[in-house]
Write a protein that holds these residues in place. Structure first.
Motif, PDB file in Angstrom:
ATOM      1  N   SER A  30      20.430 -10.128   7.591  1.00 29.86           N
ATOM      2  CA  SER A  30      19.416  -9.764   8.582  1.00 29.86           C
ATOM      3  C   SER A  30      20.000  -8.918   9.711  1.00 29.86           C
ATOM      4  O   SER A  30      20.951  -9.330  10.390  1.00 29.86           O
ATOM      5  CB  SER A  30      18.802 -11.046   9.167  1.00 29.86           C
ATOM      6  OG  SER A  30      18.081 -10.773  10.348  1.00 29.86           O
ATOM      7  N   GLY A  31      19.428  -7.728   9.912  1.00 30.57           N
ATOM      8  CA  GLY A  31      19.818  -6.877  11.021  1.00 30.57           C
ATOM      9  C   GLY A  31      19.544  -7.531  12.371  1.00 30.57           C
ATOM     10  O   GLY A  31      20.397  -7.515  13.258  1.00 30.57           O
ATOM     11  N   PRO A  32      18.349  -8.126  12.576  1.00 28.51           N
ATOM     12  CA  PRO A  32      18.079  -8.798  13.848  1.00 28.51           C
ATOM     13  C   PRO A  32      19.056  -9.919  14.172  1.00 28.51           C
ATOM     14  O   PRO A  32      19.381 -10.140  15.339  1.00 28.51           O
ATOM     15  CB  PRO A  32      16.656  -9.339  13.650  1.00 28.51           C
ATOM     16  CG  PRO A  32      16.016  -8.344  12.729  1.00 28.51           C
ATOM     17  CD  PRO A  32      17.106  -7.972  11.756  1.00 28.51           C
ATOM     18  N   SER A  33      19.554 -10.646  13.168  1.00 24.71           N
ATOM     19  CA  SER A  33      20.524 -11.706  13.465  1.00 24.71           C
ATOM     20  C   SER A  33      21.855 -11.107  13.909  1.00 24.71           C
ATOM     21  O   SER A  33      22.573 -11.696  14.729  1.00 24.71           O
ATOM     22  CB  SER A  33      20.726 -12.621  12.251  1.00 24.71           C
ATOM     23  OG  SER A  33      21.442 -11.966  11.218  1.00 24.71           O
ATOM     24  N   LEU A  34      22.195  -9.928  13.395  1.00 24.20           N
ATOM     25  CA  LEU A  34      23.397  -9.233  13.849  1.00 24.20           C
ATOM     26  C   LEU A  34      23.219  -8.708  15.273  1.00 24.20           C
ATOM     27  O   LEU A  34      24.164  -8.713  16.071  1.00 24.20           O
ATOM     28  CB  LEU A  34      23.739  -8.090  12.901  1.00 24.20           C
ATOM     29  CG  LEU A  34      24.418  -8.502  11.585  1.00 24.20           C
ATOM     30  CD1 LEU A  34      24.332  -7.373  10.567  1.00 24.20           C
ATOM     31  CD2 LEU A  34      25.867  -8.885  11.821  1.00 24.20           C
ATOM     32  N   ILE A  35      22.015  -8.249  15.587  1.00 25.43           N
ATOM     33  CA  ILE A  35      21.737  -7.830  16.965  1.00 25.43           C
ATOM     34  C   ILE A  35      21.857  -9.034  17.897  1.00 25.43           C
ATOM     35  O   ILE A  35      22.409  -8.930  19.008  1.00 25.43           O
ATOM     36  CB  ILE A  35      20.334  -7.191  17.069  1.00 25.43           C
ATOM     37  CG1 ILE A  35      20.336  -5.822  16.368  1.00 25.43           C
ATOM     38  CG2 ILE A  35      19.908  -7.047  18.525  1.00 25.43           C
ATOM     39  CD1 ILE A  35      18.994  -5.129  16.374  1.00 25.43           C
ATOM     40  N   ALA A  36      21.366 -10.198  17.449  1.00 22.80           N
ATOM     41  CA  ALA A  36      21.515 -11.424  18.242  1.00 22.80           C
ATOM     42  C   ALA A  36      22.988 -11.723  18.484  1.00 22.80           C
ATOM     43  O   ALA A  36      23.384 -12.123  19.587  1.00 22.80           O
ATOM     44  CB  ALA A  36      20.842 -12.592  17.534  1.00 22.80           C
TER      45      ALA A  36
END
Length: 388
Positions: A342-348
């Motif tokens: 998940s890209g959003p989890s990496l942003i997190a």
């Protein structure tokens, strides 16, 4: 949108529920923490600054891929070991006798980061060249899978030595404060075994099966307390809110040209590494998409863009006083183990790393994780890199 498939896992465009996303993001931070902090210490950079700016660089790179191709290229960007020799030689010239982990003066860092600006520009130019001359097909002629795969193996095996020294307590200057004993190996071994057991026996058990590294870190930390490896005296030393030491690059120093040439040229060394990581993650993302009956991403076609994002990340680091970096194989390994791309989890994760540089108690908690525990996790993750 989070996946609704019976096959558990998150593809690059999937957004896990907020609570899960924070846990997955923190697990990424734990994974990148050993190498990023060790690089900062070895190159005499301020650790808080490096954590914050590498987190920012990760967020910028992820948003850059989303903006360019309407999907995330799921990679985490941390400090690269490739630059240590060149950086150390310049810092030793400007500040002779500087000890391990002692942050260099801002005016010294500003000379080094001028070289990092050049690594960013070279990566961007090389990425543009690949996009213009045929993308994957063009690069395959110069860097075939036999080369990029071999580079990934070498990286994993090379980092294995670092992991073992961390597990034994013979790296990072820790022996000066706490002589290594069997306690170090015991904490590292328990952490390593916990990571393996959680990865194997929690697989398919729901969301908890996606947190083997975080759970292993907790087990290792608990074991390390009665062994006397957790130094609670360091808690309460930092201010609640603090500001990382940001440093702008300087181009008018007599050693700036040396930094530009000596450090800038090392960008070439990270190109096959970055390419190998993209090929690797593309393969696993498409495999999960196939299992879930969803459209494949084919991320390996974006080699040129990937190198440009590497360059963009280096520019962010060079502009604000952090170490030049690359996308991390250990975080790739974590994604493969947990099936979370998940890209959003990496942003997190990037946002959490940024916050670590500003919130003293949070940074103290992460910094209190014993080197032996981090070494146990590193043995597992670096070993997976070589296997992949």
């Amino acid at each position: 949108m989070a996946t609704t498939s019976k096959v558990l896992g998150y593809l690059p465009q999937d957004t896990p529920p907020f609570g899960r996303m924070l846990l997955l993001g923190f697990q990424h931070v734990l994974t990148m923490f050993p190498a990023t902090v060790l690089c900062a210490l070895l190159m005499n950079f301020d650790v808080s600054t490096v954590l914050t700016i590498t987190g920012l660089g990760t967020v910028v790179a992820l948003l850059g891929s989303k903006f360019s191709i309407n999907t995330y290229i799921p990679l985490y960007y941390g400090s690269s070991f490739a630059y240590i020799a060149a950086v150390s030689s310049i810092i030793a010239t400007l500040e002779p006798g500087l000890g391990f982990g002692v942050p260099a003066k801002p005016e010294t860092i500003s000379v080094v980061t001028a070289g990092f600006i050049v690594t960013g520009i070279l990566n961007i130019l090389f990425g543009l060249l690949i996009r213009v001359t045929g993308g994957k097909k063009g690069l395959d002629k110069v860097l075939p899978a036999e080369i990029t795969g071999s580079v990934a193996i070498i990286i994993g095996i090379g980092l294995a030595y670092t992991a073992l020294t961390m597990a034994s307590g013979t790296c990072c200057g820790v022996e000066a404060n706490m002589p290594p004993t069997l306690k170090w190996w015991l904490a590292a071994a328990v952490t390593f075994l916990a990571a393996v057991i959680f990865s194997v026996y929690l697989q398919g058990k729901g969301f908890i099966g996606m947190l083997p590294v975080l759970l292993a870190a907790i087990v290792g930390y608990i074991i390390a307390i009665p062994l006397g490896l957790v130094n609670f005296a360091n808690f309460g030393q930092e201010a609640l809110i603090r500001a990382p030491a940001l440093v702008l690059p300087r181009f008018n120093d007599p050693l700036t040209l040396t930094a530009i040439v000596g450090i800038g040229i090392m960008a070439i060394a990270t190109i096959p590494e970055s390419t190998a990581h993209l090929y690797q993650i593309s393969l696993y993302v498409d495999h999960l998409a196939e299992e879930q009956g969803r459209e494949k991403y084919g991320l390996s076609q974006y080699i040129g863009l990937n190198l440009m994002l590497d360059g963009l990340n280096d520019l962010v680091n060079g502009l604000f006083g952090s170490t030049a970096g690359t996308n991390y194989g250990e975080n790739n390994s974590l994604m493969v183990i947990t099936r979370n791309y998940s890209g959003p989890s990496l942003i997190a994760a990037g946002v959490i790393a940024i916050i670590l540089g500003f919130i003293g108690p949070l940074a103290e908690a992460v910094n209190s994780i014993p080197t032996a525990v981090v070494g146990g996790l590193a043995i597992y993750l670096y070993g997976v890199i070589g296997m992949q």
